[in-house]
Design a protein around this motif. Structure first.
Motif, PDB file in Angstrom:
ATOM      1  N   SER A 251       0.871  -1.005  -0.036  1.00 35.17           N
ATOM      2  CA  SER A 251       0.011   0.042   0.139  1.00 35.17           C
ATOM      3  C   SER A 251       0.969   1.482  -0.057  1.00 35.17           C
ATOM      4  O   SER A 251       0.582   2.140  -0.665  1.00 35.17           O
ATOM      5  CB  SER A 251      -1.005  -0.068   1.232  1.00 35.17           C
ATOM      6  OG  SER A 251      -1.950  -1.162   1.223  1.00 35.17           O
ATOM      7  N   THR A 252       1.927   1.335   0.606  1.00 37.49           N
ATOM      8  CA  THR A 252       3.014   2.472   0.724  1.00 37.49           C
ATOM      9  C   THR A 252       3.363   2.572  -0.560  1.00 37.49           C
ATOM     10  O   THR A 252       3.554   3.775  -1.269  1.00 37.49           O
ATOM     11  CB  THR A 252       3.959   2.210   1.658  1.00 37.49           C
ATOM     12  OG1 THR A 252       3.469   2.039   3.077  1.00 37.49           O
ATOM     13  CG2 THR A 252       4.978   3.311   1.776  1.00 37.49           C
ATOM     14  N   LEU A 253       3.944   1.330  -1.177  1.00 34.22           N
ATOM     15  CA  LEU A 253       4.716   1.551  -2.587  1.00 34.22           C
ATOM     16  C   LEU A 253       3.553   1.984  -3.713  1.00 34.22           C
ATOM     17  O   LEU A 253       3.968   2.848  -4.410  1.00 34.22           O
ATOM     18  CB  LEU A 253       4.818  -0.188  -3.166  1.00 34.22           C
ATOM     19  CG  LEU A 253       5.433  -0.054  -4.420  1.00 34.22           C
ATOM     20  CD1 LEU A 253       6.887   0.803  -4.706  1.00 34.22           C
ATOM     21  CD2 LEU A 253       5.906  -1.622  -4.806  1.00 34.22           C
ATOM     22  N   VAL A 254       2.444   1.650  -3.555  1.00 32.77           N
ATOM     23  CA  VAL A 254       1.266   1.914  -4.670  1.00 32.77           C
ATOM     24  C   VAL A 254       1.107   3.513  -4.434  1.00 32.77           C
ATOM     25  O   VAL A 254       0.899   4.211  -5.485  1.00 32.77           O
ATOM     26  CB  VAL A 254       0.036   1.172  -4.343  1.00 32.77           C
ATOM     27  CG1 VAL A 254      -1.026   1.968  -5.184  1.00 32.77           C
ATOM     28  CG2 VAL A 254       0.098  -0.337  -4.673  1.00 32.77           C
ATOM     29  N   LEU A 321       8.710   1.303  10.209  1.00 34.92           N
ATOM     30  CA  LEU A 321       9.290   2.772   9.431  1.00 34.92           C
ATOM     31  C   LEU A 321       8.175   3.133   8.515  1.00 34.92           C
ATOM     32  O   LEU A 321       8.086   4.219   8.493  1.00 34.92           O
ATOM     33  CB  LEU A 321      10.732   2.456   8.880  1.00 34.92           C
ATOM     34  CG  LEU A 321      11.691   2.471   9.616  1.00 34.92           C
ATOM     35  CD1 LEU A 321      13.142   2.270   8.875  1.00 34.92           C
ATOM     36  CD2 LEU A 321      12.063   3.675  10.905  1.00 34.92           C
ATOM     37  N   ALA A 322       7.550   2.334   7.793  1.00 42.87           N
ATOM     38  CA  ALA A 322       6.381   2.620   6.767  1.00 42.87           C
ATOM     39  C   ALA A 322       5.269   3.326   7.254  1.00 42.87           C
ATOM     40  O   ALA A 322       4.958   4.346   6.745  1.00 42.87           O
ATOM     41  CB  ALA A 322       6.356   1.484   5.966  1.00 42.87           C
ATOM     42  N   SER A 323       5.142   2.842   8.598  1.00 43.47           N
ATOM     43  CA  SER A 323       3.860   3.564   9.380  1.00 43.47           C
ATOM     44  C   SER A 323       4.064   4.883   9.558  1.00 43.47           C
ATOM     45  O   SER A 323       3.016   5.705   9.875  1.00 43.47           O
ATOM     46  CB  SER A 323       3.579   2.811  10.448  1.00 43.47           C
ATOM     47  OG  SER A 323       4.607   3.129  11.610  1.00 43.47           O
ATOM     48  N   LEU A 403      -3.115   9.558   4.212  1.00 45.07           N
ATOM     49  CA  LEU A 403      -1.640   8.986   4.764  1.00 45.07           C
ATOM     50  C   LEU A 403      -2.060   8.251   6.109  1.00 45.07           C
ATOM     51  O   LEU A 403      -1.214   7.407   6.577  1.00 45.07           O
ATOM     52  CB  LEU A 403      -1.074  10.304   5.039  1.00 45.07           C
ATOM     53  CG  LEU A 403      -0.588  11.024   3.983  1.00 45.07           C
ATOM     54  CD1 LEU A 403       0.280  12.329   4.451  1.00 45.07           C
ATOM     55  CD2 LEU A 403       0.107  10.064   2.818  1.00 45.07           C
ATOM     56  N   ALA A 404      -3.130   8.423   6.891  1.00 44.42           N
ATOM     57  CA  ALA A 404      -3.398   7.662   8.129  1.00 44.42           C
ATOM     58  C   ALA A 404      -4.054   6.194   7.620  1.00 44.42           C
ATOM     59  O   ALA A 404      -3.331   5.380   8.438  1.00 44.42           O
ATOM     60  CB  ALA A 404      -4.592   8.291   8.732  1.00 44.42           C
ATOM     61  N   PHE A 405      -4.590   6.358   6.725  1.00 39.30           N
ATOM     62  CA  PHE A 405      -4.934   4.836   6.189  1.00 39.30           C
ATOM     63  C   PHE A 405      -3.686   4.085   5.800  1.00 39.30           C
ATOM     64  O   PHE A 405      -3.570   2.838   6.183  1.00 39.30           O
ATOM     65  CB  PHE A 405      -5.951   4.980   4.651  1.00 39.30           C
ATOM     66  CG  PHE A 405      -5.965   3.888   3.944  1.00 39.30           C
ATOM     67  CD1 PHE A 405      -7.056   2.781   4.562  1.00 39.30           C
ATOM     68  CD2 PHE A 405      -5.330   3.467   2.927  1.00 39.30           C
ATOM     69  CE1 PHE A 405      -7.191   1.701   3.607  1.00 39.30           C
ATOM     70  CE2 PHE A 405      -5.774   2.412   2.122  1.00 39.30           C
ATOM     71  CZ  PHE A 405      -6.495   1.452   2.561  1.00 39.30           C
ATOM     72  N   ILE A 406      -2.782   4.428   5.088  1.00 40.20           N
ATOM     73  CA  ILE A 406      -1.463   3.772   4.840  1.00 40.20           C
ATOM     74  C   ILE A 406      -0.896   3.506   5.819  1.00 40.20           C
ATOM     75  O   ILE A 406      -0.140   2.329   5.825  1.00 40.20           O
ATOM     76  CB  ILE A 406      -0.619   4.561   3.605  1.00 40.20           C
ATOM     77  CG1 ILE A 406      -1.402   4.838   2.497  1.00 40.20           C
ATOM     78  CG2 ILE A 406       0.713   3.988   3.431  1.00 40.20           C
ATOM     79  CD1 ILE A 406      -1.117   5.902   1.455  1.00 40.20           C
TER      80      ILE A 406
END
Length: 430
Positions: A251-254, A321-323, A403-406
């Motif tokens: 999801s972060t990548l997308v 870290l992605a979070s 951004l919260a969702f991701i």
């Protein structure tokens, strides 16, 4: 020891193969990302709303995800060489055709076709890792070809934005597609499996085999598809847990492949050229995450002898870290926003180790199918994320909720690797 019985010096053919798939992966992700680069001018010309653009971004992943299992089956039946080269040529043709789209329907159709054509790419990469590399080299090999998808975008982003600014968004698709067709033909000419490659010697084959590499090719046509086998694969916690975790990390990548340039241009008020320059930094960070994750993973396995520690620890750290992407909602400085985005994308780069983990646990006779199932689950993020982001932005006029969702999904992914995956070992299936 006499000269007559010296050990044969092994060749390094596997590194040439790694170079081939690194370039192929770079082209794969460039062809996905050009839509995000073209989006600001494309939406203006075709008068596309944020909600509709979310569906157009998502359309690629509808068919990409749906075609993962058939793509894995095709790989198991036709072999790596034909499947990979054919996929590369087809997806590049459909990328080129994006430049001819005159309305939303045509654009939507070409995105659907692109998804089908790209589906076998990562199952092919997974099989190549399992075939050409011993286990203690796979994470580094994975990081080298995977870094292409990030570093390529990092260094090409300014060029891509320049093409759009100078020649228009249509030229961007035509140029990217033409490059891919040419490389697909080169892939067909140069790739061979280990047992069939003329430049690999027995010492290298023995080195690969001793480390768990599958140097003996599976004969095309010997693997048959059944939903029963898919259910059997997903009944194993290693495959199920990794698939959930990869969905969350993807999801972060997308977001970075689709909405990130628009986020910089609209939410942060950066102009096109400035957006292109700033967009480079998170991709460079992600490239570093991929490389560091691979190096650390193989180092941990050598030091501890534990694939559980070596594979799962870097992935979990990367998801945590992605979070942190959600922190961008609480700062005003564009410099700080880019720093936060870079940290989050660095972490996502480490999550790419999921492909190494799945190559470690996939049953020998179902490597293609396992890669297809894994990528199907992982790329459901490509369906969900663009639509959710588009709806949130369209309804609220802000990326705050997106951004919260991701960020929340990244935390869920970390939990999946911690509590579901279990032991990292090859699954045995009759």
């Amino acid at each position: 020891m006499s000269a007559g019985i010296q050990t044969q010096r092994r060749t390094g053919t596997r590194f040439g193969i790694l170079g081939l798939i690194s370039v192929a992966t770079l082209i794969n992700y460039m062809d996905r990302a050009v839509m995000g680069v073209a989006a600001p001018s494309l939406t203006a010309e075709l008068r596309i709303s944020p909600e509709m653009m979310g569906f157009i971004f998502s359309a690629f992943s509808w068919t990409y995800a749906a075609a993962q299992i058939p793509g894995g089956l095709i790989l198991d039946r036709l072999g790596t060489r034909i499947t990979y080269a054919g996929s590369l040529v087809l997806w590049s043709i459909f990328t080129l055709l994006h430049g001819l789209a005159g309305n939303v329907a045509m654009l939507f159709g070409f995105r659907l076709a692109l998804g089908v054509a790209e589906a076998p790419c990562y199952p092919c990469n997974s099989r190549i890792l399992s075939s050409w590399f011993p286990q203690n080299e796979r994470a580094r090999a994975n990081s080298v070809y995977a870094v292409g998808q990030y570093a390529g975008l990092a260094f090409f982003s300014p060029v891509l934005f320049w093409i759009v600014g100078s020649f228009g968004w249509r030229a961007l698709f035509v140029i990217a597609g033409s490059l891919g067709v040419a490389f697909g033909l080169l892939m067909y000419a140069r790739y061979r499996d280990p047992a069939d490659h003329q430049r690999v010697n027995q010492a290298e084959l023995d080195h690969i085999s001793a480390g768990g590499g599958l140097t003996i090719s599976t004969q095309p046509g010997t693997v048959r598809f059944s939903w029963h086998n898919v259910r059997r694969l997903l009944s194993h916690r290693q495959i199920l847990g990794a698939s959930i975790g990869q969905f969350c990390g993807n999801s972060t990548l997308v977001f970075f492949l689709t909405w990130f340039p628009t986020y910089l241009a609209t939410e942060r008020g950066m102009d096109w050229l400035k957006s292109g320059t700033f967009a480079v930094l998170p991709y460079i960070a992600a490239s570093a995450g991929v490389l560091l994750g691979g190096q650390v993973s193989d180092w941990l396995i050598r030091r501890t002898g534990s694939a559980n520690i070596g594979r799962k620890l870097p992935i979990v750290a990367g998801l945590l870290l992605a979070s942190t992407i959600v922190l961008a909602n609480f700062v005003q400085s564009n410099t700080l926003v880019i720093a936060i985005m870079s940290i989050a994308f660095f972490g996502q780069g480490m999550v790419n180790l999921g492909w190494t983990l799945i190559s470690d646990v996939a049953p020998r006779q179902f490597i293609g199918l396992t890669g297809g199932v894994f990528n199907l689950c992982a790329n459901l993020a490509g369906i969900v994320t663009p639509i959710v982001v588009g709806v949130i932005v369209g309804q609220t006029g802000s990326f705050y909720g997106a951004l919260a969702f991701i960020g929340v999904l990244a935390l869920v992914g970390a939990a999946a690797y911690i509590f579901i995956v279990g032991d990292v070992k090859r699954v045995e299936m009759d």
